[in-house]
Scaffold this active site. Structure first.
Site, mmCIF file in Angstrom:
data_model
loop_
_atom_site.group_PDB
_atom_site.id
_atom_site.type_symbol
_atom_site.label_atom_id
_atom_site.label_comp_id
_atom_site.label_asym_id
_atom_site.label_seq_id
_atom_site.Cartn_x
_atom_site.Cartn_y
_atom_site.Cartn_z
ATOM 1 C CB CYS A 124 31.832 40.849 36.765
ATOM 2 S SG CYS A 124 32.600 42.037 37.759
ATOM 3 C CB CYS A 127 33.756 38.907 33.443
ATOM 4 S SG CYS A 127 35.293 38.544 33.846
ATOM 5 C CD GLU A 168 39.403 43.460 42.145
ATOM 6 O OE1 GLU A 168 38.672 43.643 41.038
ATOM 7 O OE2 GLU A 168 40.162 44.464 42.548
ATOM 8 C CG LEU A 223 30.796 53.463 36.936
ATOM 9 C CD1 LEU A 223 30.662 53.267 38.521
ATOM 10 C CD2 LEU A 223 31.105 54.959 36.804
ATOM 11 C CG HIS A 224 31.264 47.455 33.982
ATOM 12 N ND1 HIS A 224 31.983 48.048 32.811
ATOM 13 C CD2 HIS A 224 32.014 46.822 34.693
ATOM 14 C CE1 HIS A 224 33.273 47.422 32.751
ATOM 15 N NE2 HIS A 224 33.267 46.653 33.766
ATOM 16 C CB CYS A 341 38.232 38.885 31.254
ATOM 17 S SG CYS A 341 39.132 40.120 32.311
HETATM 18 N N1 SAH Z 1 38.987 42.655 38.616
HETATM 19 C C1 SAH Z 1 39.333 43.658 37.699
HETATM 20 C C2 SAH Z 1 40.177 43.479 36.737
HETATM 21 C C3 SAH Z 1 39.969 42.497 35.440
HETATM 22 S S1 SAH Z 1 38.598 42.771 34.531
HETATM 23 C C4 SAH Z 1 38.030 44.772 37.255
HETATM 24 O O1 SAH Z 1 37.153 44.389 37.501
HETATM 25 O O2 SAH Z 1 38.519 45.856 36.820
HETATM 26 C C5 SAH Z 1 39.080 44.157 33.272
HETATM 27 C C6 SAH Z 1 38.214 44.776 32.611
HETATM 28 O O3 SAH Z 1 37.525 44.126 31.531
HETATM 29 C C7 SAH Z 1 36.923 45.093 33.802
HETATM 30 O O4 SAH Z 1 36.659 46.598 33.348
HETATM 31 C C8 SAH Z 1 36.033 44.175 33.332
HETATM 32 O O5 SAH Z 1 34.751 44.463 33.645
HETATM 33 C C9 SAH Z 1 35.992 44.023 31.717
HETATM 34 N N2 SAH Z 1 35.483 42.815 30.940
HETATM 35 C C10 SAH Z 1 35.340 41.713 31.581
HETATM 36 N N3 SAH Z 1 34.677 40.661 30.823
HETATM 37 C C11 SAH Z 1 34.330 41.528 29.507
HETATM 38 C C12 SAH Z 1 33.584 41.432 28.642
HETATM 39 N N4 SAH Z 1 33.192 40.129 28.245
HETATM 40 N N5 SAH Z 1 33.314 42.311 27.719
HETATM 41 C C13 SAH Z 1 33.860 43.667 27.934
HETATM 42 N N6 SAH Z 1 34.478 44.080 29.123
HETATM 43 C C14 SAH Z 1 34.596 42.774 30.099
#
Ligand code: SAH
Length: 354
Positions: A124, A127, A168, A223-224, A341
């Site tokens: 992602c 992240c 994940e 979802l984003h 994260c």
């Molecule tokens: N892999 C899993 C769980 C870990 S991330 C997942 O994708 O849901 C936990 C949440 O934090 C996810 O919704 C991810 O998209 C979000 N996230 C990660 N980095 C972020 C950031 N820099 N700002 C805001 N949300 C973030």
């Protein structure tokens, strides 16, 4: 039976359920009730080593040391937020890898956010956890011990757990399931499944598999984006599973478990936060029993994404509400302590800047 192995290759005692521990203890020539005592030391009293186990004989402790690995995370740093009661922990694993976990204090109880892998391979774009890919999966015991260690260090009761840290969880499926079993076992700390949330980027076959496990844990989907093209820009997993497939899998999860769905939506300025996005998102989620968590993206220095400003975030929220979607803007807890994260672990991995 094949038991989960720890870092040194011996059986990982804290990843065994009571039945498995019972078989191993009998194999070692000890009565079965010893297994119950050991299990209670590990999973109720949260002992960090055998020395703390006062009613276990020296001889049995020796046998255990010989046959098992004992997972106990080492706390490397604790950062405390000055803005709220959030604490971020950096833990060292037995092989020297580092993971992070977050403790959050809420009016209605304390939550811990745990990591499920060292790093992540989902890629992602916003992240920090995924910048160097995945190093390895966490063992069930390593997931549990984040909670046990935080409970011990803070002296606080932990009433909720979210698997929303680095990694994940559905990419580490079997260990995640064992972790859930141990965390919610009535012989252990006996957390209610309803107080556990697993967050996924949307690995469709594993969401479907999870929906068959007869669990009542909560599912959160990252979802984003409001359509597949935008989602692809932010999340490579969208190249593999189209947005409607992911939502269908979530619906199936709801149908089978009756648990309300959560959709995570990180607001990225000018990317996914327009009025049109809000309209599309409302259409996409209309009729689903769900809540949308909006969170302004936490900027990481390796990427140029900027958070949506407060005004636009509220506008976005209002638009969803007008369309009868349950929505909250999540408090950005611990922003001053690398709350997002993977940020803290990365900071630790990097050489100190001169
Ligand atoms: N892999 C899993 C769980 C870990 S991330 C997942 O994708 O849901 C936990 C949440 O934090 C996810 O919704 C991810 O998209 C979000 N996230 C990660 N980095 C972020 C950031 N820099 N700002 C805001 N949300 C973030």
């Amino acid at each position: 039976m094949s038991y989960i192995k720890g870092i040194s290759g011996k059986i990982d005692i804290k990843s065994l359920d009571l039945e498995e521990l019972g078989s191993k203890i009998r194999e070692l020539g000890e009565p079965a009730f010893r297994a119950k005592q050991l299990y209670e030391w590990m999973h109720v009293k949260m002992a960090r080593n055998y020395d703390e186990m006062t009613n276990i004989s020296k001889a049995l402790k020796e046998k255990c040391r010989e046959h098992f690995d004992f997972t106990a995370l080492e706390s490397v740093t604790v950062q405390e937020s000055k803005l709220d009661d959030t604490k971020k922990f950096l833990f060292a694993l037995a092989d020297g890898n580092m993971i992070e976990s977050v403790f959050m204090k809420y009016k209605f109880g304390n939550s811990v956010c745990i990591s499920s892998q060292v790093g992540c391979r989902m890629g992602c774009k916003f992240c920090a956890s995924t910048l160097d890919g995945v190093e390895r999966n966490l063992l069930p015991s390593e997931m549990l011990d984040q909670i046990y260690s935080i409970a011990r260090i803070t002296g606080e009761k932990i009433s909720r757990v979210v698997v929303m840290g680095s990694g994940e969880p559905l990419d580490n499926y079997d260990n995640l399931l064992k972790f859930i079993k141990l965390l919610t076992d009535e012989n252990g700390i006996n957390m209610s499944q309803r107080n556990l949330t697993v967050s996924t980027c949307g690995i469709v076959p594993n969401i479907l598999r999870l929906s068959e496990e007869k669990l009542s844990i909560n599912l959160a989907l990252s979802l984003h984006a409001s359509n597949n093209d935008k989602r692809k820009e932010l999340m490579p997993i969208a190249n593999q599973y189209e947005i409607h497939q992911v939502l269908d899998a979530c619906k199936t999860y709801f149908d089978r478990t009756g648990r309300q769905l959560t959709f995570e939506y990180s607001l990225v300025g000018g990317v996914n936060d327009t009025d049109e996005d809000a309209a599309q998102l409302s259409e996409l989620l209309g009729g689903l029993n769900c809540v949308v968590n909006l969170i302004p993206v936490n900027p990481i220095k390796e990427r140029s994404f900027q958070p949506t400003d407060r005004e636009q975030a509220l506008r976005f929220k209002n638009k969803l509400e007008k369309n009868h979607i349950n929505v909250t803007i999540r408090r950005e807890m611990g922003r001053d302590i690398d709350g997002a994260c993977g940020q803290l672990r990365r900071r630790h991995l990097e050489p100190v800047e001169k």
